[in-house]
Design an enzyme around this catalytic site. Structure first.
Site, PDB file in Angstrom:
ATOM      1  CG  HIS A 100      -1.265   8.519  -9.039  1.00  0.00           C
ATOM      2  ND1 HIS A 100      -1.146   9.417  -7.998  1.00  0.00           N
ATOM      3  CD2 HIS A 100      -0.360   8.919  -9.975  1.00  0.00           C
ATOM      4  CE1 HIS A 100      -0.230  10.310  -8.291  1.00  0.00           C
ATOM      5  NE2 HIS A 100       0.273  10.032  -9.478  1.00  0.00           N
ATOM      6  CG  ASP A 134       3.511   8.964 -11.984  1.00  0.00           C
ATOM      7  OD1 ASP A 134       2.552   9.599 -11.497  1.00  0.00           O
ATOM      8  OD2 ASP A 134       4.682   9.068 -11.580  1.00  0.00           O
ATOM      9  CG  HIS A 163       3.350   8.704  -6.400  1.00  0.00           C
ATOM     10  ND1 HIS A 163       3.363   7.819  -7.456  1.00  0.00           N
ATOM     11  CD2 HIS A 163       3.171   9.930  -6.939  1.00  0.00           C
ATOM     12  CE1 HIS A 163       3.213   8.474  -8.586  1.00  0.00           C
ATOM     13  NE2 HIS A 163       3.076   9.763  -8.305  1.00  0.00           N
ATOM     14  NE  ARG A 177       5.996  12.334 -13.641  1.00  0.00           N
ATOM     15  CZ  ARG A 177       4.712  12.001 -13.728  1.00  0.00           C
ATOM     16  NH1 ARG A 177       3.907  12.177 -12.694  1.00  0.00           N
ATOM     17  NH2 ARG A 177       4.227  11.509 -14.841  1.00  0.00           N
TER      18      ARG A 177
END
Ligand code: SIN
Length: 271
Positions: free
Chosen positions: A102, A104, A247, A262
């Protein structure tokens, strides 16, 4: 162009580089920031080792690159820090975030430009690598007739079809419609922009046509030809450009623990 204030060592010719000579906790000078930015554009995902940082230092680093993004539906929110999400897996996890290819939060009307993940705990016996794939290279490897066909299409991204069903109707993913091939606003290069987690449908096609085309594109994008794989250590950071990278986080270490935070940097409307 070479780098003067940082040391950049490519992991593969197509994607990924390790950056040395930077201590993010101590702050990044203007010339280092310019070169880190250039290294990101040149390598699509960059990695730093041995960075012991606080949440505030993590956010300050992210803010060099833009406004921080607030996740619409974080699985692991962090109290007092709406602009940070925890990335966490342990012996109680039923699922983990990001264990399918995907980009993000591509369902946002303006999906994030980049994500900066810092891991402070990694699985004891290895595993938990993250794979990154170059979506410029995936686009450029398609035949010319296919590139022409895709160039006029848009796709719906909504995430609802992928996440586990819940009775909680207060939490809804945003929904966006973006070009299947987007132009990177800084490099001007074209990249494929569809992914398994968020893309539900190509708007101009019937459902059968859309399903078949998306499956073909996912398989194409997920080929190892344009990937790199990052092996985390405690206090490593990965910073990826969501506009041209997909990723996939491996969950091959259950019941071991993997933990970090994150920070995500806002982006603009794909075109
Ligand atoms: C994600 O942000 O998608 C998770 C990546 C990772 O855990 O490696």
């Amino acid at each position: 162009m070479s780098y003067e204030s940082i040391d950049v060592r490519a992991l593969t010719p197509l994607i990924g580089a390790e950056i040395f000579g930077v201590d993010i906790g101590r702050g990044v000078s203007n010339s280092q920031f310019d070169e880190i930015h250039r290294a990101l554009l040149d390598n699509l995902v960059i990695f730093f080792r041995d960075q012991e940082i606080t949440l505030d230092q993590h956010k300050a680093f992210g803010r060099h690159f833009g406004k921080l993004h607030v996740h619409p539906q974080p699985s692991n929110p962090v109290e007092g820090h709406p602009d940070i999400i925890a990335v966490k897996a342990d012996e109680n996890s039923k699922r983990v975030s990001g264990d399918a290819w995907h980009s993000d939060v591509s369902c946002d009307a303006e999906p994030p430009m980049g994500s900066i993940l810092h891991l402070s705990e990694v699985p004891e016996n290895g595993g938990g690598d993250t794979l990154f794939a170059n979506m410029y290279a995936a686009y450029e490897a398609l035949s010319e007739p296919m590139r022409k066909f895709l160039d006029g299409l848009t796709a719906i991204h909504d995430g609802e079809h992928f996440r586990p069903r819940t009775n909680d109707t207060s939490k809804v993913f945003p929904k966006g419609e973006h070009p299947v091939v987007r132009t990177h606003p800084e490099t001007g290069r074209k990249a494929l922009f569809v992914n398994r987690i968020f893309t539900s449908r190509i708007a101009q096609l019937s459902k059968d046509e859309s399903d078949a085309l998306l499956e073909m594109l996912y398989r194409h994008c997920e080929k190892p030809d344009w990937q790199c794989r990052f092996k985390w250590r405690k206090n490593s950071i990965a910073f990826w450009d969501n506009r041209c990278v997909m990723h996939h986080a491996m969950w091959d270490y259950f019941p071991q623990r993997r933990f970090g935070y994150r920070v995500t940097v806002c982006g603009d409307k794909p075109f």
